[in-house]
Motif scaffolding. Structure first.
Motif, PDB file in Angstrom:
ATOM      1  N   VAL A 196       2.298  80.319 121.757  1.00  0.00           N
ATOM      2  CA  VAL A 196       2.735  78.932 121.630  1.00  0.00           C
ATOM      3  C   VAL A 196       1.571  78.121 121.070  1.00  0.00           C
ATOM      4  O   VAL A 196       0.436  78.241 121.543  1.00  0.00           O
ATOM      5  N   SER A 197       1.843  77.308 120.055  1.00  0.00           N
ATOM      6  CA  SER A 197       0.774  76.512 119.444  1.00  0.00           C
ATOM      7  C   SER A 197       1.359  75.235 118.868  1.00  0.00           C
ATOM      8  O   SER A 197       2.508  75.210 118.418  1.00  0.00           O
ATOM      9  N   ASN A 198       0.552  74.129 118.903  1.00  0.00           N
ATOM     10  CA  ASN A 198       0.973  72.881 118.265  1.00  0.00           C
ATOM     11  C   ASN A 198       0.391  72.751 116.870  1.00  0.00           C
ATOM     12  O   ASN A 198       0.533  71.725 116.211  1.00  0.00           O
ATOM     13  N   ASP A 199      -0.271  73.822 116.411  1.00  0.00           N
ATOM     14  CA  ASP A 199      -0.871  73.861 115.073  1.00  0.00           C
ATOM     15  C   ASP A 199       0.170  74.417 114.108  1.00  0.00           C
ATOM     16  O   ASP A 199       0.690  75.524 114.291  1.00  0.00           O
ATOM     17  N   THR A 200       0.508  73.639 113.059  1.00  0.00           N
ATOM     18  CA  THR A 200       1.525  74.099 112.108  1.00  0.00           C
ATOM     19  C   THR A 200       0.982  75.123 111.114  1.00  0.00           C
ATOM     20  O   THR A 200       1.753  75.761 110.395  1.00  0.00           O
ATOM     21  N   THR A 201      -0.341  75.255 111.050  1.00  0.00           N
ATOM     22  CA  THR A 201      -0.951  76.291 110.197  1.00  0.00           C
ATOM     23  C   THR A 201      -1.983  77.042 111.042  1.00  0.00           C
ATOM     24  O   THR A 201      -3.201  76.946 110.806  1.00  0.00           O
ATOM     25  N   PRO A 202      -1.529  77.763 112.048  1.00  0.00           N
ATOM     26  CA  PRO A 202      -2.469  78.383 112.981  1.00  0.00           C
ATOM     27  C   PRO A 202      -3.189  79.589 112.372  1.00  0.00           C
ATOM     28  O   PRO A 202      -2.818  80.102 111.308  1.00  0.00           O
ATOM     29  N   GLU A 203      -4.219  80.025 113.092  1.00  0.00           N
ATOM     30  CA  GLU A 203      -4.879  81.273 112.752  1.00  0.00           C
ATOM     31  C   GLU A 203      -4.229  82.389 113.563  1.00  0.00           C
ATOM     32  O   GLU A 203      -4.167  82.324 114.786  1.00  0.00           O
ATOM     33  N   ILE A 204      -3.702  83.380 112.846  1.00  0.00           N
ATOM     34  CA  ILE A 204      -3.059  84.523 113.508  1.00  0.00           C
ATOM     35  C   ILE A 204      -4.113  85.613 113.660  1.00  0.00           C
ATOM     36  O   ILE A 204      -4.769  86.002 112.679  1.00  0.00           O
ATOM     37  N   THR A 205      -4.313  86.102 114.874  1.00  0.00           N
ATOM     38  CA  THR A 205      -5.320  87.131 115.118  1.00  0.00           C
ATOM     39  C   THR A 205      -4.669  88.340 115.788  1.00  0.00           C
ATOM     40  O   THR A 205      -3.575  88.267 116.352  1.00  0.00           O
ATOM     41  N   GLY A 206      -5.383  89.467 115.716  1.00  0.00           N
ATOM     42  CA  GLY A 206      -4.869  90.671 116.349  1.00  0.00           C
ATOM     43  C   GLY A 206      -5.847  91.821 116.235  1.00  0.00           C
ATOM     44  O   GLY A 206      -6.994  91.658 115.814  1.00  0.00           O
TER      45      GLY A 206
ATOM     46  N   TRP B 211      -8.580  91.661 113.334  1.00  0.00           N
ATOM     47  CA  TRP B 211      -8.131  91.064 112.071  1.00  0.00           C
ATOM     48  C   TRP B 211      -7.661  89.628 112.337  1.00  0.00           C
ATOM     49  O   TRP B 211      -7.351  89.261 113.467  1.00  0.00           O
ATOM     50  N   LYS B 212      -7.633  88.831 111.270  1.00  0.00           N
ATOM     51  CA  LYS B 212      -7.148  87.457 111.410  1.00  0.00           C
ATOM     52  C   LYS B 212      -6.666  86.950 110.060  1.00  0.00           C
ATOM     53  O   LYS B 212      -7.128  87.382 109.000  1.00  0.00           O
TER      54      LYS B 212
END
Length: 211
Positions: free
Chosen positions: A158-168, A202-203
């Motif tokens: 869940v995030s309020n950032d419309t262009t978040p950083e996706i990590t894994g 990765w991100k």
């Protein structure tokens, strides 16, 4: 009379063989003739075989890394004598053969799947008289047909950032494709590509990354 004839003193080239038979009464048959060609010349040593581009499934089509367990190895025109046999070896063991084409090129594939690992690939030529060349220089290849483990997403769900950083995380050195499907219809609006670091992280920063 069934005796063998030693032809070792003859030079390479055509020889005409004449045969007659004589019965116990001394009658001799007409002469039967047949040409044969003596050839004791060893074929030239082949050059290093090449892993065919379509079989080289690694990051580059020239890195000799493949997931294909029956890869094809080739050589260009002029590499061998037309009609000769090209013999394929993996770690010195014969694994396949093919016929050299009229232009001197060849394409040869193992008869059975090769084991995963890093076999040394080489070839030799055998001419129609049975003379065999020395082995070519080796081509080290990597065969890896094992699927990697599924990557994991570690960024918050869940995030309020419309262009978040996706990590894994995933296995180190893996290419990771991140697909963004905004409406959940199974058709991603954008796909990003990244690579895991030596620790397997990765991100993708959706604000700065380019699909």
């Amino acid at each position: 009379s069934g005796n063998e004839v030693d032809l070792s003193g003859l030079n390479d080239g055509p020889v005409n063989v004449e045969v007659t038979s004589t019965d116990p009464a001394g009658n001799t048959s007409p002469i039967a003739t047949a040409p044969i060609t003596l050839d004791s010349t060893i074929p030239n040593t082949p050059t290093t075989p090449d892993l065919e581009t379509a079989s080289d499934t690694g990051k580059s089509d020239t890195d000799d890394i493949t997931s294909d367990t029956t890869p094809t190895f080739t050589a260009p025109a002029g590499s061998g004598n037309p009609g000769d046999t090209v013999n394929l070896y993996a770690d010195g063991n014969p694994v396949g053969s093919a016929t050299v084409q009229p232009d001197g090129s060849y394409s040869v594939t193992p008869d059975n799947p090769l084991a995963e690992g890093t076999p040394d690939i080489a070839v030799s030529f055998t001419d129609m008289a049975g003379n065999k060349s020395a082995l070519s220089p080796i081509l080290p290849v990597t065969i890896d047909s094992t699927l990697p483990l599924a990557p994991k997403i570690t960024s918050p769900g869940v995030s309020n950032d419309t262009t978040p950083e996706i990590t894994g995380t995933a296995e180190p050195g893996m290419k990771v494709n991140v697909a963004i499907d905004k409406d959940g219809d199974g058709n991603p609006e954008a796909t990003y590509e990244t690579t895991t670091d030596p620790q397997g992280n990765w991100k993708v920063n959706l604000e700065t990354a380019t699909p």
